[in-house]
Design a protein around this motif. Structure first.
Motif, short mmCIF file in Angstrom:
data_model
loop_
_atom_site.label_atom_id
_atom_site.label_comp_id
_atom_site.label_asym_id
_atom_site.label_seq_id
_atom_site.Cartn_x
_atom_site.Cartn_y
_atom_site.Cartn_z
N TYR A 27 -23.85 16.34 8.47
CA TYR A 27 -24.47 15.96 9.74
C TYR A 27 -23.49 15.13 10.58
O TYR A 27 -23.24 15.43 11.74
CB TYR A 27 -25.76 15.19 9.49
N PHE A 28 -22.94 14.09 9.97
CA PHE A 28 -22.05 13.21 10.72
C PHE A 28 -20.71 13.88 11.04
O PHE A 28 -20.12 13.60 12.08
CB PHE A 28 -21.83 11.89 9.98
N ARG A 58 -30.16 3.41 2.60
CA ARG A 58 -29.34 3.18 1.40
C ARG A 58 -28.06 4.00 1.46
O ARG A 58 -26.97 3.50 1.18
CB ARG A 58 -30.17 3.51 0.16
N ASN A 59 -28.17 5.28 1.85
CA ASN A 59 -26.99 6.13 1.93
C ASN A 59 -26.09 5.76 3.10
O ASN A 59 -24.86 5.78 2.97
CB ASN A 59 -27.40 7.60 1.98
N LEU A 60 -26.68 5.40 4.24
CA LEU A 60 -25.86 4.96 5.37
C LEU A 60 -25.05 3.71 5.00
O LEU A 60 -23.86 3.62 5.31
CB LEU A 60 -26.73 4.68 6.60
N HIS A 61 -25.71 2.77 4.34
CA HIS A 61 -25.02 1.55 3.92
C HIS A 61 -23.89 1.88 2.92
O HIS A 61 -22.78 1.36 3.04
CB HIS A 61 -26.01 0.56 3.31
N LEU A 62 -24.19 2.73 1.96
CA LEU A 62 -23.18 3.13 0.98
C LEU A 62 -21.99 3.79 1.65
O LEU A 62 -20.84 3.44 1.39
CB LEU A 62 -23.79 4.08 -0.06
N PHE A 63 -22.25 4.75 2.54
CA PHE A 63 -21.16 5.47 3.20
C PHE A 63 -20.34 4.55 4.09
O PHE A 63 -19.13 4.72 4.23
CB PHE A 63 -21.70 6.64 4.01
N ASN A 64 -21.00 3.56 4.70
CA ASN A 64 -20.28 2.58 5.51
C ASN A 64 -19.40 1.70 4.63
O ASN A 64 -18.23 1.45 4.95
CB ASN A 64 -21.29 1.76 6.31
N GLN A 65 -19.95 1.27 3.50
CA GLN A 65 -19.22 0.41 2.57
C GLN A 65 -18.02 1.14 1.95
O GLN A 65 -16.96 0.55 1.79
CB GLN A 65 -20.19 -0.05 1.48
N VAL A 66 -18.18 2.41 1.62
CA VAL A 66 -17.12 3.20 0.98
C VAL A 66 -16.03 3.58 1.99
O VAL A 66 -14.89 3.82 1.60
CB VAL A 66 -17.73 4.46 0.31
N GLU A 77 -29.57 -1.78 17.96
CA GLU A 77 -29.79 -0.92 16.80
C GLU A 77 -28.45 -0.47 16.24
O GLU A 77 -27.53 -0.15 16.98
CB GLU A 77 -30.62 0.29 17.22
N LYS A 78 -28.35 -0.42 14.92
CA LYS A 78 -27.12 0.02 14.27
C LYS A 78 -26.97 1.53 14.40
O LYS A 78 -27.91 2.28 14.16
CB LYS A 78 -27.12 -0.39 12.80
N HIS A 79 -25.77 1.96 14.79
CA HIS A 79 -25.43 3.38 14.93
C HIS A 79 -24.23 3.68 14.04
O HIS A 79 -23.37 2.82 13.84
CB HIS A 79 -25.06 3.70 16.38
N PHE A 80 -24.13 4.92 13.59
CA PHE A 80 -23.07 5.32 12.66
C PHE A 80 -22.39 6.59 13.15
O PHE A 80 -22.99 7.41 13.83
CB PHE A 80 -23.67 5.60 11.27
N ARG A 81 -21.13 6.74 12.76
CA ARG A 81 -20.39 7.98 13.00
C ARG A 81 -19.39 8.15 11.87
O ARG A 81 -19.05 7.20 11.17
CB ARG A 81 -19.69 7.99 14.36
N ILE A 82 -18.91 9.36 11.71
CA ILE A 82 -17.91 9.64 10.67
C ILE A 82 -16.66 8.83 11.02
O ILE A 82 -16.30 8.69 12.18
CB ILE A 82 -17.63 11.15 10.55
N LYS A 83 -16.01 8.31 10.03
CA LYS A 83 -14.84 7.45 10.25
C LYS A 83 -13.65 8.25 10.73
O LYS A 83 -13.38 9.34 10.24
CB LYS A 83 -14.49 6.71 8.96
N CYS A 84 -12.96 7.69 11.70
CA CYS A 84 -11.71 8.27 12.19
C CYS A 84 -10.58 7.79 11.26
O CYS A 84 -10.49 6.60 10.98
CB CYS A 84 -11.41 7.81 13.61
#
Length: 135
Positions: A27-28, A58-66, A77-84
């Protein structure tokens, strides 16, 4: 970061590869914008009946942490995207739709001279506004 790179990183860090995690990463990796947990939940619900916000967060936090996802806060509000990962740059972020535009110039080039006696460990620079489609 590509989906396969993210899945490999997850495995290297000792986390299980599940269908849900793969779908979240896919998705991301296809979205070129910041997205919310609510956006992800809407995407996941048709394929995972009963999926909870707890599982999503839980998965968003994990993926952000990793280091698979990066995050920012838009409109409280917290927003996320795939890391560059390919080169150093910053982003313009649309407050309305979350689309990002890469900014290659870095303000640290001008600021480092003012911080000569300081040990800089990192920085983040983002510009917020409206993209041409949302104006």
């Amino acid at each position: 970061m590509k989906a396969q790179e993210a899945l490999k990183l997850l495995k290297e860090k000792g986390y299980k590869h599940t269908d849900k995690r793969e779908d979240i990463i896919n998705y991301f990796s296809t979205e070129d914008r910041y997205r919310t947990a609510k956006d992800l939940l809407s995407y996941m619900e048709p394929n995972y009946e009963g999926i909870s916000f707890d599982t999503i967060y839980r998965n968003l936090h994990l993926f952000n942490q990793v280091g698979i996802l990066e995050s920012t806060e838009l409109n409280g509000e917290k927003h996320f995207r795939i890391k560059c990962v390919h080169h150093h740059h910053h982003h313009f972020i649309c407050n309305e739709c979350g689309v990002t535009k890469e900014i290659r110039s870095c303000p640290m080039d001008d600021i480092q001279g003012e911080l000569q006696n300081f040990a800089i460990e990192g920085h983040k620079f983002e510009i917020y506004g409206l993209c041409p489609q949302c104006q």
